[in-house]
Design an enzyme around this catalytic site. Structure first.
Site, short mmCIF file in Angstrom:
data_model
loop_
_atom_site.label_atom_id
_atom_site.label_comp_id
_atom_site.label_asym_id
_atom_site.label_seq_id
_atom_site.Cartn_x
_atom_site.Cartn_y
_atom_site.Cartn_z
N ASN A 9 0.20 -5.67 12.82
CA ASN A 9 1.18 -4.70 12.34
C ASN A 9 0.82 -3.34 12.94
O ASN A 9 -0.11 -2.69 12.48
CB ASN A 9 1.14 -4.65 10.80
CG ASN A 9 2.03 -3.56 10.23
OD1 ASN A 9 2.87 -3.00 10.93
ND2 ASN A 9 1.86 -3.25 8.95
N TRP A 10 1.54 -2.99 13.98
CA TRP A 10 1.19 -1.75 14.71
C TRP A 10 1.58 -0.50 13.93
O TRP A 10 1.20 0.60 14.30
CB TRP A 10 1.87 -1.73 16.08
CG TRP A 10 1.42 -2.81 17.02
CD1 TRP A 10 0.35 -3.65 16.84
CD2 TRP A 10 1.99 -3.15 18.29
NE1 TRP A 10 0.23 -4.50 17.92
CE2 TRP A 10 1.23 -4.21 18.83
CE3 TRP A 10 3.07 -2.67 19.03
CZ2 TRP A 10 1.52 -4.79 20.06
CZ3 TRP A 10 3.36 -3.24 20.26
CH2 TRP A 10 2.58 -4.29 20.77
N LYS A 11 2.36 -0.66 12.89
CA LYS A 11 2.86 0.48 12.11
C LYS A 11 3.53 1.51 13.03
O LYS A 11 4.08 1.14 14.06
CB LYS A 11 1.73 1.09 11.27
CG LYS A 11 0.94 0.04 10.48
CD LYS A 11 0.07 0.61 9.45
CE LYS A 11 -0.77 -0.50 8.84
NZ LYS A 11 -1.48 -0.08 7.66
N HIS A 95 5.91 -4.67 2.74
CA HIS A 95 4.59 -4.09 3.01
C HIS A 95 4.31 -3.01 1.96
O HIS A 95 5.23 -2.30 1.52
CB HIS A 95 4.55 -3.50 4.42
CG HIS A 95 3.15 -3.14 4.83
ND1 HIS A 95 2.54 -1.98 4.44
CD2 HIS A 95 2.24 -3.83 5.57
CE1 HIS A 95 1.31 -1.95 4.93
NE2 HIS A 95 1.10 -3.07 5.62
N GLU A 97 3.16 -0.18 2.20
CA GLU A 97 3.58 1.17 2.61
C GLU A 97 5.07 1.38 2.39
O GLU A 97 5.55 2.52 2.39
CB GLU A 97 3.16 1.41 4.07
CG GLU A 97 1.65 1.63 4.16
CD GLU A 97 1.02 1.24 5.47
OE1 GLU A 97 1.72 1.10 6.48
OE2 GLU A 97 -0.21 1.04 5.47
N GLU A 167 -2.12 -8.87 0.47
CA GLU A 167 -2.75 -7.64 0.94
C GLU A 167 -3.09 -6.74 -0.25
O GLU A 167 -2.21 -6.00 -0.74
CB GLU A 167 -1.81 -6.88 1.87
CG GLU A 167 -1.41 -7.64 3.11
CD GLU A 167 -1.03 -6.69 4.24
OE1 GLU A 167 -1.71 -6.73 5.26
OE2 GLU A 167 -0.08 -5.92 4.08
N GLY A 173 -6.13 -0.24 5.26
CA GLY A 173 -6.43 1.00 5.98
C GLY A 173 -7.58 1.79 5.39
O GLY A 173 -7.78 2.95 5.74
N SER A 212 -7.95 -4.35 6.04
CA SER A 212 -9.18 -4.02 6.77
C SER A 212 -9.87 -5.24 7.37
O SER A 212 -11.10 -5.28 7.45
CB SER A 212 -10.14 -3.22 5.87
OG SER A 212 -9.54 -2.00 5.49
N GLY A 233 -3.74 -4.50 10.57
CA GLY A 233 -3.22 -3.18 10.91
C GLY A 233 -4.06 -2.53 12.01
O GLY A 233 -3.90 -2.83 13.19
N GLY A 234 -4.99 -1.69 11.61
CA GLY A 234 -5.77 -0.89 12.57
C GLY A 234 -6.36 -1.69 13.72
O GLY A 234 -6.28 -1.28 14.88
C1 PEP Z 1 -1.66 -3.71 7.07
O1 PEP Z 1 -1.13 -2.64 7.30
O2 PEP Z 1 -0.96 -4.70 6.82
C2 PEP Z 1 -3.12 -3.80 7.13
C3 PEP Z 1 -3.70 -4.88 6.71
O3 PEP Z 1 -3.77 -2.69 7.63
P1 PEP Z 1 -5.33 -2.59 7.96
O4 PEP Z 1 -5.73 -3.84 8.69
O5 PEP Z 1 -5.47 -1.37 8.81
O6 PEP Z 1 -6.04 -2.48 6.65
#
Ligand code: PEP
Length: 250
Positions: A9-11, A95, A97, A167, A173, A212, A233-234
């Site tokens: 997920n590049w956001k 999600h 967010e 999640e 994040g 994470s 994500g990251g």
């Molecule tokens: C996400 O945004 O779905 C996510 C899991 O982010 P991160 O891996 O950065 O925690």
């Protein structure tokens, strides 16, 4: 046997140049991923470009959201059919967010889940508890409620053509990953919750962990019985790290 699925997920990150570089890196290494299905969920504005770039490779394309409406006067929204036009196969819905950052309700997320399926996309339904909900001991109730919003509206069968991503919001994040045991416990609960309605659907349902996950902790998380991949994500913004996670998935 559930095929693991690892989705990035590049956001709202990247530029046209960095996106091209990232996809080139992924294409160079995706051949070493044996079992896992590999998906990248790019910002909408880059979907067309990424769709062309990944053509002929094993990398599949996903969106980060989808409108609950099919078409019409919805300024700024993007429909499932539009996403489909550009080769998008998956759509993240719910999600955290968007649930917590943009106030999306369980009902709206369920409508988006259905809209994605109606357009031929596979929804990745995100669920998960806030830190205060974990501390109150209501993690299972929250996940059950978020799952039931879809099951009650569209039937347990609708989960057949979907992916669920557990999640925990406190892990997204933040660098604070759920332990493999904590994650497995919730994944097993979600599967058992679905199994109360349909054991076959539950057995086939792929449940990703997200929060994470990185190149260092992925193998241990992905080794858990009910963890069928990751939503990243990251760590999905660096080709090497993302590929390491994909290889850990099989
Ligand atoms: C996400 O945004 O779905 C996510 C899991 O982010 P991160 O891996 O950065 O925690």
């Amino acid at each position: 046997m559930r095929q693991p699925i690892v989705a990035g997920n590049w956001k709202m990150n990247g530029t046209l140049e960095s996106v091209r570089e990232l996809v080139a890196g992924l294409k160079a290494g995706v051949g070493e991923v044996n079992a896992a299905e590999v998906v990248v969920c790019a910002p909408s504005i880059y979907l067309s470009e990424v769709s062309s770039l990944v053509e002929g490779s094993a990398i599949k394309l996903g969106s980060q959201d989808v409108s609950n409406a099919a078409s019409g006067a919805y300024t700024g929204e993007i429909s499932g059919a539009m996403l489909n036009d550009f080769g998008t196969q998956y759509a993240i819905v719910g999600h955290s967010e968007r649930r917590h950052g943009r106030g999306e309700s369980d009902e709206l997320v369920a409508e988006k889940f259905k809209a994605a399926q109606d357009a031929g996309l596979i929804p990745i339904l995100c669920i998960g508890e806030l830190l205060e909900e974990r501390e109150e001991g209501v993690t299972e109730q929250v996940c059950a409620r978020q799952m039931d919003a879809v099951i009650n509206a569209y039937g347990v069968e609708s989960l057949k053509n979907s992916v669920v991503a557990y999640e925990p919001v406190w892990a997204i994040g933040t660098g604070k990953t759920a332990s493999p045991e904590q994650a497995q416990e919730v994944h097993a609960f979600v599967r058992a919750h679905v199994a109360k309605q349909d054991a076959g659907v539950a057995a086939g349902l792929r449940i990703q962990y997200g929060g994470s996950m990185n190149a260092g902790n992925a193998a241990e998380l992905l080794a858990q019985e009910d963890i069928d991949g990751g939503l990243i994500g990251g760590a999905s913004l660096k080709a090497d790290d993302f590929l390491t996670i994909c290889r850990a998935g099989g």
